[in-house]
Design a protein around this motif. Structure first.
Motif, PDB file in Angstrom:
ATOM      1  N   ALA A   1      -2.580   8.411  -3.632  1.00 17.41           N
ATOM      2  CA  ALA A   1      -1.623   7.745  -2.743  1.00 17.41           C
ATOM      3  C   ALA A   1      -2.297   7.318  -1.441  1.00 17.41           C
ATOM      4  O   ALA A   1      -2.073   6.207  -0.949  1.00 17.41           O
TER       5      ALA A   1
ATOM      6  N   LEU B   1      -2.476   3.452  -0.174  1.00 17.87           N
ATOM      7  CA  LEU B   1      -1.940   3.053   1.132  1.00 17.87           C
ATOM      8  C   LEU B   1      -3.031   2.437   2.007  1.00 17.87           C
ATOM      9  O   LEU B   1      -2.799   1.426   2.674  1.00 17.87           O
TER      10      LEU B   1
ATOM     11  N   SER C   1       1.792   1.620   9.217  1.00 14.58           N
ATOM     12  CA  SER C   1       1.634   0.331   8.543  1.00 14.58           C
ATOM     13  C   SER C   1       0.792  -0.605   9.396  1.00 14.58           C
ATOM     14  O   SER C   1       0.592  -0.360  10.596  1.00 14.58           O
TER      15      SER C   1
ATOM     16  N   PHE D   1       5.497   5.970   8.962  1.00 12.45           N
ATOM     17  CA  PHE D   1       6.243   6.423   7.786  1.00 12.45           C
ATOM     18  C   PHE D   1       5.947   7.883   7.464  1.00 12.45           C
ATOM     19  O   PHE D   1       4.815   8.334   7.573  1.00 12.45           O
ATOM     20  N   SER D   2       6.989   8.566   7.045  1.00 16.40           N
ATOM     21  CA  SER D   2       6.882   9.871   6.421  1.00 16.40           C
ATOM     22  C   SER D   2       6.786   9.590   4.930  1.00 16.40           C
ATOM     23  O   SER D   2       7.691   8.979   4.356  1.00 16.40           O
ATOM     24  N   VAL D   3       5.680   9.995   4.299  1.00 13.60           N
ATOM     25  CA  VAL D   3       5.415   9.621   2.911  1.00 13.60           C
ATOM     26  C   VAL D   3       5.499  10.838   1.996  1.00 13.60           C
ATOM     27  O   VAL D   3       4.777  11.820   2.187  1.00 13.60           O
ATOM     28  N   GLU D   4       6.377  10.751   1.017  1.00  7.95           N
ATOM     29  CA  GLU D   4       6.453  11.755  -0.037  1.00  7.95           C
ATOM     30  C   GLU D   4       5.741  11.187  -1.259  1.00  7.95           C
ATOM     31  O   GLU D   4       5.961  10.034  -1.629  1.00  7.95           O
ATOM     32  N   VAL D   5       4.889  11.987  -1.870  1.00  6.24           N
ATOM     33  CA  VAL D   5       4.117  11.554  -3.025  1.00  6.24           C
ATOM     34  C   VAL D   5       4.601  12.318  -4.250  1.00  6.24           C
ATOM     35  O   VAL D   5       4.683  13.546  -4.227  1.00  6.24           O
TER      36      VAL D   5
ATOM     37  N   ALA E   1      12.761  12.526   0.649  1.00  7.46           N
ATOM     38  CA  ALA E   1      11.966  11.589   1.455  1.00  7.46           C
ATOM     39  C   ALA E   1      12.768  11.110   2.656  1.00  7.46           C
ATOM     40  O   ALA E   1      12.257  11.064   3.783  1.00  7.46           O
TER      41      ALA E   1
ATOM     42  N   MET F   1       9.268   6.838   3.044  1.00 13.11           N
ATOM     43  CA  MET F   1       8.534   6.146   1.985  1.00 13.11           C
ATOM     44  C   MET F   1       8.257   7.116   0.847  1.00 13.11           C
ATOM     45  O   MET F   1       7.984   8.295   1.080  1.00 13.11           O
TER      46      MET F   1
ATOM     47  N   VAL G   1       5.790   7.337  -2.684  1.00 17.45           N
ATOM     48  CA  VAL G   1       4.740   6.791  -3.530  1.00 17.45           C
ATOM     49  C   VAL G   1       4.904   7.505  -4.864  1.00 17.45           C
ATOM     50  O   VAL G   1       4.841   8.740  -4.928  1.00 17.45           O
TER      51      VAL G   1
END
Length: 132
Positions: free
Chosen positions: A12, A16, A46, A52-56, A69, A81, A83
């Protein structure tokens, strides 16, 4: 965290970064009123400067994944976000749209494995083929 989770996060991060995001932190703890209440996989910025707080997720995202998320991002004051490899069903996709959770969909061909796991799988396949 298991090796699949670590592999997923590494993949991820690479995806990104190729999209122009800058990963600011990994495994960011969420603290509210002095109490740790959770953790997000990545915090990323970005190319437009949005954070962004990103959950994978290694597989497809469920409604629960979307809600996680969203709530984690709100606790951190960031945009949500996910992924993942798409949605598990139409409900998950609808909730993501309603809550404004951005989704980066990984192609299905990504193998979210560590080298040792891949070696074991290949070794087993070769032995099976030779035994036939």
């Amino acid at each position: 965290m298991g090796s699949r989770g670590v592999s997923s996060e590494r993949i991820a991060r690479g995806v990104l970064e190729r999209m122009g995001f800058k990963v600011l932190s990994a495994r960011q703890r969420i603290v509210t009123r002095g109490v740790e209440v959770g953790e997000v996989d990545l915090v990323a910025e970005s190319p437009r400067g949005e954070r962004f707080s990103v959950e994978v997720k290694a597989g497809r995202a469920s409604v629960s994944d979307v809600r996680q998320a969203y709530s984690n991002a709100k606790l951190l004051g960031l945009k949500p976000m996910l992924v993942c490899k798409g949605f598990s069903d139409a409900a998950a996709e609808a909730v993501a749209g309603e809550l404004g959770v951005e989704v980066v969909e990984l192609p299905q061909f990504y193998l979210l494995l560590e080298a040792e796991e891949l070696e074991s799988i290949v070794r087993r396949a070769v032995v099976d083929a030779l035994e036939e």
